[in-house]
Design a protein around this motif. Structure first.
Motif, mmCIF file in Angstrom:
data_model
loop_
_atom_site.group_PDB
_atom_site.id
_atom_site.type_symbol
_atom_site.label_atom_id
_atom_site.label_comp_id
_atom_site.label_asym_id
_atom_site.label_seq_id
_atom_site.Cartn_x
_atom_site.Cartn_y
_atom_site.Cartn_z
ATOM 1 N N PRO A 88 0.880 -1.207 0.060
ATOM 2 C CA PRO A 88 0.172 -0.010 -0.047
ATOM 3 C C PRO A 88 0.784 0.984 0.054
ATOM 4 C CG PRO A 88 -0.535 -1.563 1.584
ATOM 5 C CD PRO A 88 0.727 -2.073 0.940
ATOM 6 N N PHE A 90 -3.249 1.819 -0.533
ATOM 7 C CA PHE A 90 -4.207 1.218 -1.359
ATOM 8 C C PHE A 90 -5.019 2.587 -1.997
ATOM 9 C CE2 PHE A 90 -8.065 -0.802 -2.832
ATOM 10 C CZ PHE A 90 -7.609 -2.025 -3.171
ATOM 11 N N THR A 284 -2.951 -7.251 0.845
ATOM 12 C CA THR A 284 -1.999 -6.808 -0.280
ATOM 13 C C THR A 284 -0.769 -7.395 -0.540
ATOM 14 O OG1 THR A 284 -1.756 -5.156 1.301
ATOM 15 C CG2 THR A 284 -3.528 -4.608 -0.271
#
Length: 314
Positions: A88, A90, A284
């Motif tokens: 990130p 994000f 992620t």
């Protein structure tokens, strides 16, 4: 196999602790070919998703750890697997990358974790799907609701929904000191939604990272213990990582979530657990491979590559 890693710049890697590097090293030891590219290298061109990727070779040197061939535009479906390992924030650029990866999937690419699944699992808000494991939680941008939650629970944690590494996390105790300023700052005067949770005192014993790989549970967690005067255990915020076996409660949470998340296209997930409570579902670029392996001898990267090979073969 030809494995393409969508990553942050390779020169930014701290190889002594980087989980993506651990994946690469294990994959290379099995004879798989490694390629790397960043979000800026992807394009939709002539109806096809391509990436200007570079084949890399690991040198074994800790400083100059890789050698890279000249970049070459390659359709993503020509790789056996594309691994999304971009950290990130994000932000919308991250979202755009998932859209391109999803188009690539439609053209035959195999992407892990699946881009639609990443988008569908906000790392903070996803815990609401498993409320039986969470502490009292409020998600809102409304200052009056936050003040009422504080009045009910006294000691609370406030955090943004898009933070990483412990950034933007605040604790407000029973006296409510600076509550108004924290609310104004985090919600940007009511324009951004945040998460508020009852403070979990067990944070002093660590914020445990539990890894789920291919629907199975890594048997050790990394408890990230806050430094003196901190409420954040994140390693990026100065926490100390201590590997430890999973408790019965850890196993209950992990074994409940693991098969469900795997079915949704999430090959690798990092759960955060404080005390008995699930606090985040990281999808992620979960980390802590090397710390767990170094302290316990359990080879997390080998488990990951085993799961990747099985997923590609399926």
């Amino acid at each position: 196999m030809k494995l393409a890693f969508l990553t942050d710049p390779l020169d930014s890697f701290k190889t002594y602790k980087d989980s993506t590097f651990a994946m690469m090293r294990e994959a290379a030891s099995r004879g798989h070919r490694l390629f790397a590219f960043g979000p800026e290298d992807m394009a939709l061109e002539n109806g096809q998703v391509v990436a200007r990727s570079r084949e890399i070779r690991l040198t074994g040197d800790s400083e100059h750890w890789y050698q890279a061939a000249a970049p070459q535009d390659t359709p993503l479906q020509q790789f056996d697997a594309v691994l999304q390992r971009k950290d990130p924030p994000f932000d919308m650029e991250y979202v755009y990358a998932t859209y391109l990866l999803e188009l690539a999937e439609q053209q035959g690419a195999r992407v892990f974790n699946r881009p639609a699944a990443i988008r569908s699992h906000n790392e903070k808000l996803s815990i609401a799907q498993f409320s039986q494991f969470t502490a009292p939680t409020l998600v809102t941008r409304d200052a009056a609701r936050i003040r009422a939650f504080h009045a009910s629970h006294g000691d609370i944690i406030l955090k943004p929904l898009d933070g990483m590494g412990g950034s933007g996390i605040f604790r407000v105790r029973e006296d409510g000191l600076n509550l108004g300023s924290v609310i104004e700052g985090l919600t940007q005067l009511g324009s951004r939604t945040i998460m508020v949770q009852r403070y979990i005192p067990e944070i002093v014993h660590g914020d445990k990272r539990i890894l789920l790989i291919g629907g199975k549970v890594v048997p050790f967690a990394l408890a990230r213990i806050p430094q003196q005067g901190e409420v954040r255990g994140n390693l990026a915020a100065g926490g100390t990582g201590v590997a430890q076996p999973l408790s019965e409660r850890d196993l209950e949470i992990a074994q409940t979530l693991a098969p469900q998340l795997a079915q949704r296209g999430l090959l690798l997930v990092g759960l955060d657990v404080i005390g008995s409570y699930l606090t985040e579902v990281n999808v992620t670029s979960p980390t802590c491979f090397q710390e767990i392996t170094a302290q316990t001898g359990f080879d997390v990267a080998a488990m990951f590559v085993d799961a990747l090979e099985a997923a590609v073969a399926a």
